[in-house]
Design a protein around this motif. Structure first.
Motif, PDB file in Angstrom:
ATOM      1  N   PHE A  87      -5.029   3.495  -0.918  1.00 24.30           N
ATOM      2  CA  PHE A  87      -4.312   2.361  -0.336  1.00 24.30           C
ATOM      3  C   PHE A  87      -4.269   1.193  -1.313  1.00 24.30           C
ATOM      4  O   PHE A  87      -3.233   0.544  -1.484  1.00 24.30           O
ATOM      5  N   GLU A  88      -5.379   0.925  -1.960  1.00 27.40           N
ATOM      6  CA  GLU A  88      -5.424  -0.182  -2.915  1.00 27.40           C
ATOM      7  C   GLU A  88      -4.531   0.092  -4.119  1.00 27.40           C
ATOM      8  O   GLU A  88      -3.949  -0.844  -4.687  1.00 27.40           O
ATOM      9  N   GLN A  89      -4.385   1.361  -4.490  1.00 30.85           N
ATOM     10  CA  GLN A  89      -3.475   1.699  -5.578  1.00 30.85           C
ATOM     11  C   GLN A  89      -2.024   1.424  -5.180  1.00 30.85           C
ATOM     12  O   GLN A  89      -1.221   0.954  -5.988  1.00 30.85           O
ATOM     13  N   ALA A  90      -1.726   1.727  -3.906  1.00 33.23           N
ATOM     14  CA  ALA A  90      -0.356   1.538  -3.419  1.00 33.23           C
ATOM     15  C   ALA A  90      -0.081   0.094  -3.012  1.00 33.23           C
ATOM     16  O   ALA A  90       1.077  -0.322  -2.929  1.00 33.23           O
ATOM     17  N   HIS A  91      -1.142  -0.664  -2.738  1.00 35.52           N
ATOM     18  CA  HIS A  91      -1.009  -2.061  -2.300  1.00 35.52           C
ATOM     19  C   HIS A  91      -1.904  -2.933  -3.191  1.00 35.52           C
ATOM     20  O   HIS A  91      -3.002  -3.319  -2.782  1.00 35.52           O
ATOM     21  N   PRO A  92      -1.471  -3.256  -4.388  1.00 38.23           N
ATOM     22  CA  PRO A  92      -2.325  -4.001  -5.337  1.00 38.23           C
ATOM     23  C   PRO A  92      -2.735  -5.390  -4.860  1.00 38.23           C
ATOM     24  O   PRO A  92      -3.693  -5.953  -5.392  1.00 38.23           O
ATOM     25  N   ASN A  93      -2.047  -5.915  -3.842  1.00 37.98           N
ATOM     26  CA  ASN A  93      -2.389  -7.256  -3.354  1.00 37.98           C
ATOM     27  C   ASN A  93      -3.329  -7.234  -2.155  1.00 37.98           C
ATOM     28  O   ASN A  93      -3.619  -8.277  -1.567  1.00 37.98           O
ATOM     29  N   ILE A  94      -3.787  -6.024  -1.773  1.00 36.79           N
ATOM     30  CA  ILE A  94      -4.690  -5.918  -0.624  1.00 36.79           C
ATOM     31  C   ILE A  94      -5.921  -5.109  -1.028  1.00 36.79           C
ATOM     32  O   ILE A  94      -5.805  -4.020  -1.582  1.00 36.79           O
ATOM     33  N   LYS A  95      -7.080  -5.655  -0.739  1.00 31.26           N
ATOM     34  CA  LYS A  95      -8.335  -4.951  -0.974  1.00 31.26           C
ATOM     35  C   LYS A  95      -8.966  -4.593   0.370  1.00 31.26           C
ATOM     36  O   LYS A  95      -8.891  -5.368   1.324  1.00 31.26           O
ATOM     37  N   ILE A  96      -9.587  -3.426   0.423  1.00 28.61           N
ATOM     38  CA  ILE A  96     -10.284  -2.989   1.632  1.00 28.61           C
ATOM     39  C   ILE A  96     -11.780  -3.050   1.371  1.00 28.61           C
ATOM     40  O   ILE A  96     -12.293  -2.386   0.458  1.00 28.61           O
ATOM     41  N   ASP A  97     -12.479  -3.842   2.159  1.00 26.07           N
ATOM     42  CA  ASP A  97     -13.926  -3.994   2.027  1.00 26.07           C
ATOM     43  C   ASP A  97     -14.597  -3.272   3.202  1.00 26.07           C
ATOM     44  O   ASP A  97     -14.531  -3.734   4.340  1.00 26.07           O
TER      45      ASP A  97
END
Length: 474
Positions: free
Chosen positions: A68-78
């Motif tokens: 997901f982070e690869q596809a959405h560079p502006n969103i990080k999942i913690d």
């Protein structure tokens, strides 16, 4: 105890998880494209961090985060993990797979109480895996987002791509407040050599129906006073009564209405019925070899569903739905990953994007899912992978063999007929075996004196009624 040994030539990740689970890694799915349903990408400027609370993370969740982070560079999942998973054993020749038991009740209690306090204080994570948490209770308090509303307003989310009956079963007051990312099936394995001649409608049988039919399966051919065949394998009383409760939860608990229904003739009779199964030798007090039905009830993976019948009752096994006291008919399911969105989250849009990603075709088809997909295309891909068993194609492992109590079994590619039979079961998933860890614990602990002959069913029912009622009013 079942002993499963995997030969070194095995490369398949999904292996009989109901009997043994290990952490596996496999081919990663390609990340789906990122969009909000309107052509834009979330968080066009800056980076946002979406927090996710889970009791114990797993390989699937970690894989989804990475992609997901690869596809959405502006969103990080913690990912906020409350209890670390035990380390996986090192692989080796003749390595027996680790048999993992149920989570420690203390860990469940820690997670449920911690997340509950965070929700009530307004400090909860953006996303919460609601395992063991009473989602209806928090929905009533307006602490969970209406996900049905998000689905209907998102043009990129195609409801027809999913098993709608699974979502419908988890709705509360007409809305979905927690989404099952994957499910397990509550089913029994029965010996077809005995059961094929029985007229069993497992879509609507009750526990009383089961006991009545099961009495016909008791045999004592050597006349020693002990059955040489038991209807059901050994199951502890606390497990039996919580299984009964799980298959009929809404019959005895109205979480939304904050009403307990344990001090009723229906529950008292269910308690007495449960005890009579031991008294009448429907269930043995010790482990025995000859049983008609195996009491293990939660089928967790496609490989389980395919391989367990081949490994049981000399390959002559069939699946049956658990008895239930509910009016709802169909196969019951549980979910190890029901995800909700915190209604007070400042990142609802991004949180919904991650849920959509978890539900996408590609991620639902990943070998790491370790559950049954709720996405139909993902399920189709998972089922089709069983057609390559023994061929070496698709990472399915040429020469895949399982060792069951010293007997080696080779798994061959699934036939179209076998896949169709599994699809039929999946299309019949309609009943959510709801679980509130607090209520389950109360029932398990308070029924012990009844099974031990120290209290009457009526006395126990009143105690449970009072404790559950108090809990529901908190």
């Amino acid at each position: 105890m079942l002993n499963i040994t995997v030969k070194p030539s095995v490369t398949t990740c999904a292996l009989v998880s109901m009997l043994a689970l290990t952490a596996c890694s496999g081919n990663q799915a390609a990340p789906p494209s990122a969009n909000n349903g309107d052509g834009s990408t979330p968080s066009d400027t800056g980076t946002k961090t979406v927090t996710l609370s889970v009791m114990t993370s797993d390989r699937f969740l970690e894989l989804a985060k990475q992609q997901f982070e690869q596809a959405h560079p502006n969103i990080k999942i913690d990912i906020k993990e409350y209890v670390a998973a035990p380390p996986a054993p090192a692989a080796g020749k003749g390595q027996n797979m680790v048999i993992m038991g149920k989570p420690d009740p203390k860990n469940i209690e820690k997670f449920v109480s911690s997340v509950g306090a965070e929700l009530m204080s307004g400090k909860a994570s953006d996303l919460i895996v609601m395992s063991g948490l009473p989602y209806k209770k928090y929905a009533d308090k307006k602490l969970l987002e209406n996900i049905s509303d998000l689905m209907s307003k998102d043009a990129a989310f195609q409801k027809d791509n999913y098993y709608s009956s699974v979502f419908d079963a988890m709705k509360y007051n007409g809305a979905l407040y927690t989404v099952p990312v994957k499910v397990g099936l509550n089913m029994w394995l029965g010996n077809q050599a005995v059961l094929s001649g029985e007229k069993i409608d497992d879509n609507k049988w009750t526990w009383a129906d089961f006991k009545k039919i099961a009495g016909n399966w008791l045999t004592d051919k050597n006349n020693d006073g002990k059955p040489d065949t038991y209807p059901l394998g050994k199951i502890e009383p606390d497990q039996l009564i919580t299984t009964m409760l799980g298959s009929s939860f809404t019959k005895f608990v109205d979480t939304g209405g904050k009403k307990a229904k344990f001090d009723t003739p229906e529950f008292v009779n269910l308690l007495k019925l449960a005890k009579s199964m031991y008294d009448d030798k429907i269930i043995p007090t010790d482990n025995v070899d000859n049983v008609v039905i195996q009491p293990k009830s939660n089928i967790l993976m496609y490989m389980d569903m395919y391989s367990l019948p081949k490994m049981s009752f000399d390959g002559k096994a069939g699946y049956y739905n658990l008895p239930s006291e509910n009016e709802s008919k169909g196969t019951a399911f549980t979910t190890p990953m029901p995800i909700a969105i915190n209604s007070k989250s400042a990142n609802k849009k991004e949180a919904w994007e991650f849920i959509k990603f978890l539900l996408s075709d590609e991620i639902q088809a990943a070998k790491e899912l370790n559950g049954f997909a709720v996405n139909k295309n993902g399920a189709k891909a998972q089922l089709n992978s069983l057609k390559t068993l023994g061929t070496g194609e698709g990472g399915a492992g040429k020469g895949m063999r399982l060792n069951l109590n010293g007997k080696e079994i080779a798994l061959q590619a699934a036939t179209d007929q076998e896949i169709a039979a599994m699809e039929k079961v999946l299309n019949n998933i309609k009943v959510y075996a709801e679980n509130d860890s607090k209520i389950t614990t109360i029932v398990s602990e308070e029924t012990a004196p009844f099974f031990q002959g120290q209290k009457s069913a009526e006395e126990v029912a009143k105690v449970i009624q009072n404790k559950v009622s108090t809990y529901l009013q908190e």
